[in-house]
Design a protein around this motif. Structure first.
Motif, PDB file in Angstrom:
ATOM      1  N   MET A  24       0.824  -1.211   0.000  1.00  0.00           N
ATOM      2  CA  MET A  24       0.000   0.000   0.000  1.00  0.00           C
ATOM      3  C   MET A  24       0.858   1.260   0.000  1.00  0.00           C
ATOM      4  N   SER A  25       1.997   1.216   0.675  1.00  0.00           N
ATOM      5  CA  SER A  25       2.861   2.398   0.774  1.00  0.00           C
ATOM      6  C   SER A  25       3.416   2.829  -0.568  1.00  0.00           C
ATOM      7  N   LEU A  26       3.445   1.922  -1.539  1.00  0.00           N
ATOM      8  CA  LEU A  26       3.941   2.281  -2.869  1.00  0.00           C
ATOM      9  C   LEU A  26       3.150   3.444  -3.464  1.00  0.00           C
ATOM     10  N   ALA A  27       1.875   3.562  -3.065  1.00  0.00           N
ATOM     11  CA  ALA A  27       1.040   4.634  -3.621  1.00  0.00           C
ATOM     12  C   ALA A  27       1.627   6.007  -3.373  1.00  0.00           C
ATOM     13  N   ALA A  28       2.310   6.189  -2.249  1.00  0.00           N
ATOM     14  CA  ALA A  28       2.866   7.499  -1.903  1.00  0.00           C
ATOM     15  C   ALA A  28       4.116   7.833  -2.700  1.00  0.00           C
ATOM     16  N   ARG A  55      -5.242   8.179   1.963  1.00  0.00           N
ATOM     17  CA  ARG A  55      -6.069   9.195   1.294  1.00  0.00           C
ATOM     18  C   ARG A  55      -5.264  10.345   0.681  1.00  0.00           C
ATOM     19  N   PRO A  56      -4.249  10.911   1.360  1.00  0.00           N
ATOM     20  CA  PRO A  56      -3.519  12.041   0.746  1.00  0.00           C
ATOM     21  C   PRO A  56      -2.810  11.691  -0.555  1.00  0.00           C
ATOM     22  N   TYR A  57      -2.586  10.396  -0.800  1.00  0.00           N
ATOM     23  CA  TYR A  57      -1.806   9.980  -1.961  1.00  0.00           C
ATOM     24  C   TYR A  57      -2.671   9.361  -3.061  1.00  0.00           C
ATOM     25  N   LEU A  58      -4.001   9.430  -2.905  1.00  0.00           N
ATOM     26  CA  LEU A  58      -4.919   8.840  -3.875  1.00  0.00           C
ATOM     27  C   LEU A  58      -5.693   9.925  -4.627  1.00  0.00           C
ATOM     28  N   GLU A  70     -20.167   5.288   1.277  1.00  0.00           N
ATOM     29  CA  GLU A  70     -20.728   6.195   2.285  1.00  0.00           C
ATOM     30  C   GLU A  70     -19.740   6.440   3.420  1.00  0.00           C
ATOM     31  N   ASP A  71     -19.118   5.370   3.917  1.00  0.00           N
ATOM     32  CA  ASP A  71     -18.194   5.496   5.034  1.00  0.00           C
ATOM     33  C   ASP A  71     -16.906   6.224   4.639  1.00  0.00           C
ATOM     34  N   LEU A  72     -16.437   6.001   3.425  1.00  0.00           N
ATOM     35  CA  LEU A  72     -15.217   6.682   2.987  1.00  0.00           C
ATOM     36  C   LEU A  72     -15.404   8.198   3.004  1.00  0.00           C
ATOM     37  N   VAL A  73     -16.590   8.636   2.636  1.00  0.00           N
ATOM     38  CA  VAL A  73     -16.871  10.075   2.623  1.00  0.00           C
ATOM     39  C   VAL A  73     -17.159  10.581   4.033  1.00  0.00           C
ATOM     40  N   ALA A  74     -18.021   9.882   4.771  1.00  0.00           N
ATOM     41  CA  ALA A  74     -18.471  10.369   6.080  1.00  0.00           C
ATOM     42  C   ALA A  74     -17.449  10.165   7.190  1.00  0.00           C
ATOM     43  N   LYS A  75     -16.678   9.069   7.123  1.00  0.00           N
ATOM     44  CA  LYS A  75     -15.780   8.723   8.228  1.00  0.00           C
ATOM     45  C   LYS A  75     -14.297   8.871   7.904  1.00  0.00           C
ATOM     46  N   CYS A  76     -13.967   8.811   6.620  1.00  0.00           N
ATOM     47  CA  CYS A  76     -12.542   8.773   6.246  1.00  0.00           C
ATOM     48  C   CYS A  76     -12.064  10.019   5.524  1.00  0.00           C
ATOM     49  N   GLY A  77     -12.955  10.983   5.293  1.00  0.00           N
ATOM     50  CA  GLY A  77     -12.536  12.256   4.723  1.00  0.00           C
ATOM     51  C   GLY A  77     -12.341  12.290   3.227  1.00  0.00           C
ATOM     52  N   PHE A  78     -12.805  11.275   2.495  1.00  0.00           N
ATOM     53  CA  PHE A  78     -12.699  11.302   1.036  1.00  0.00           C
ATOM     54  C   PHE A  78     -13.780  12.230   0.473  1.00  0.00           C
ATOM     55  N   SER A  79     -13.492  12.842  -0.654  1.00  0.00           N
ATOM     56  CA  SER A  79     -14.485  13.720  -1.270  1.00  0.00           C
ATOM     57  C   SER A  79     -15.513  12.896  -2.024  1.00  0.00           C
ATOM     58  N   LYS A 286      -6.864  17.080  -9.903  1.00  0.00           N
ATOM     59  CA  LYS A 286      -6.566  16.904  -8.482  1.00  0.00           C
ATOM     60  C   LYS A 286      -5.100  16.527  -8.264  1.00  0.00           C
ATOM     61  N   GLU A 287      -4.478  17.163  -7.298  1.00  0.00           N
ATOM     62  CA  GLU A 287      -3.098  16.852  -6.950  1.00  0.00           C
ATOM     63  C   GLU A 287      -3.053  16.059  -5.643  1.00  0.00           C
TER      64      GLU A 287
END
Length: 325
Positions: A24-28, A55-58, A70-79, A286-287
């Motif tokens: 997963m860390s490869l994403a960053a 999330r900051p790297y996706l 729903e949870d990604l937006v409401a609980k995890c801060g995704f747009s 998006k950056e």
């Protein structure tokens, strides 16, 4: 892997959450021009913790069920703009030759999947079957896992009514499902419930725990199957009894489930949805955040924490309460 992505000039990389932290860390650390799309497969706190960390790297995120989106937006801060639902799917070709069943006695129940109680609720299986001694039923348990020996112990009093198959090869699943009438899935939590669509494709009616935004998205209550509250073995037994007594419902649910899989869960539809997300993400401006360590690759602090110290018995109680909501 990072060098390979750059050498091959890939423009999009999908990151599966929850996999190994190193993966997963490869994403960053991917090249800046590469779009990164996270795919979230489960509704557990550990999975969401990993999603938050990445999330900051996706550039975008996909949930395999509406509950996850729903949870990604409401609980995890995704747009909301960059998050969507793309359900899992199956290749329907191996199921094409399965014809409507002729029900005989005993009716054949199937449990298919990992034999681990903490998520799959497999220790509830004998409790459910023990309430149905007056009905002609046989349960086949297919799969392997750490709790298999204990499950066999708990099923000792059900000799003659339960068969353990062990691991079943993926290519043998359609034939196994075609040989059974009902699928019993008493899970505490799921991200989607892949076995449900396999069952419906094979005209095997699902009876499963109701997990909001997950199993009630896949199974349409009293149309393609029956759902019961998590851990409610009486309700699960009642559902099996209903279909055993009212065989016409078995036929109706099996027909509707098969049609529903073709309408909503084909691999062609899934592929088109992912292609649409890729096009949208490539067109986005998006950056994402820069790598946290500019000196070189470093595994991100993902997951773990205090949850690993909670006893499984307490986790089971908490999950039963939490996922009923």
């Amino acid at each position: 892997m990072l060098a390979h992505v750059e050498k091959q000039s890939f423009n999009t990389v999908f990151v599966n959450i929850l996999t190994a932290n190193q993966d997963m860390s490869l994403a960053a650390y991917l090249p800046p021009a590469v779009r990164r799309i996270g795919i979230v497969h489960n509704i557990t706190p550990g999975t969401y913790s990993a999603a938050k960390a990445l999330r900051p790297y996706l550039h975008a995120a996909v949930g395999v069920s509406p509950r996850i989106e729903e949870d990604l937006v409401a609980k995890c801060g995704f747009s909301a703009e960059s998050t969507t639902t793309i359900p899992n799917a199956i290749d329907l070709v191996p199921y094409a030759q399965i014809v409507p069943k002729k029900y005989s006695s005993p009716l054949r129940l199937l449990s298919l999947g990992r034999i681990i109680d903490i998520d799959k609720g497999v220790f509830w299986l004998p409790e459910i079957l023990n309430q149905l001694f007056d009905l002609p039923l046989h349960l086949t348990i297919a799969g392997e896992g750490a709790d298999l020996p204990e499950l066999k112990n708990r099923c000792a009093s059900l000799a003659g009514r339960v068969t353990f198959l062990g691991r079943v090869a993926p290519e043998a699943v359609p034939e196994l499902i075609a040989a059974h009438d009902m699928l019993l899935m008493p899970s505490r939590f799921e991200g989607f419930g892949f076995t449900l669509i396999e069952a419906m494709a094979g005209r095997c009616v699902p009876i499963a725990s109701r997990i909001r935004g997950v199993t009630d998205f896949v199974v349409q209550q009293e149309r393609t199957g029956l759902l019961f509250p998590i851990g409610d073995t009486r309700a699960a037994a009642a559902a099996i009894r209903k279909l055993t007594v009212q065989r016409s419902l078995l036929t109706a649910y099996a027909d509707a489930g098969c049609a529903d899989v073709h309408a909503r869960f084909s691999t062609d539809q899934m592929a088109k949805s992912y292609l649409d997300v890729m096009h949208k993400t490539l067109a986005s401006t998006k950056e994402v955040a820069p790598p946290p360590n500019k000196a070189g690759f470093e595994v991100l602090p993902i997951g773990g924490g205090w949850r690993k110290f909670i006893p499984n018995s307490l986790k089971n109680s908490l999950r039963t309460w939490m996922y009923r909501r």
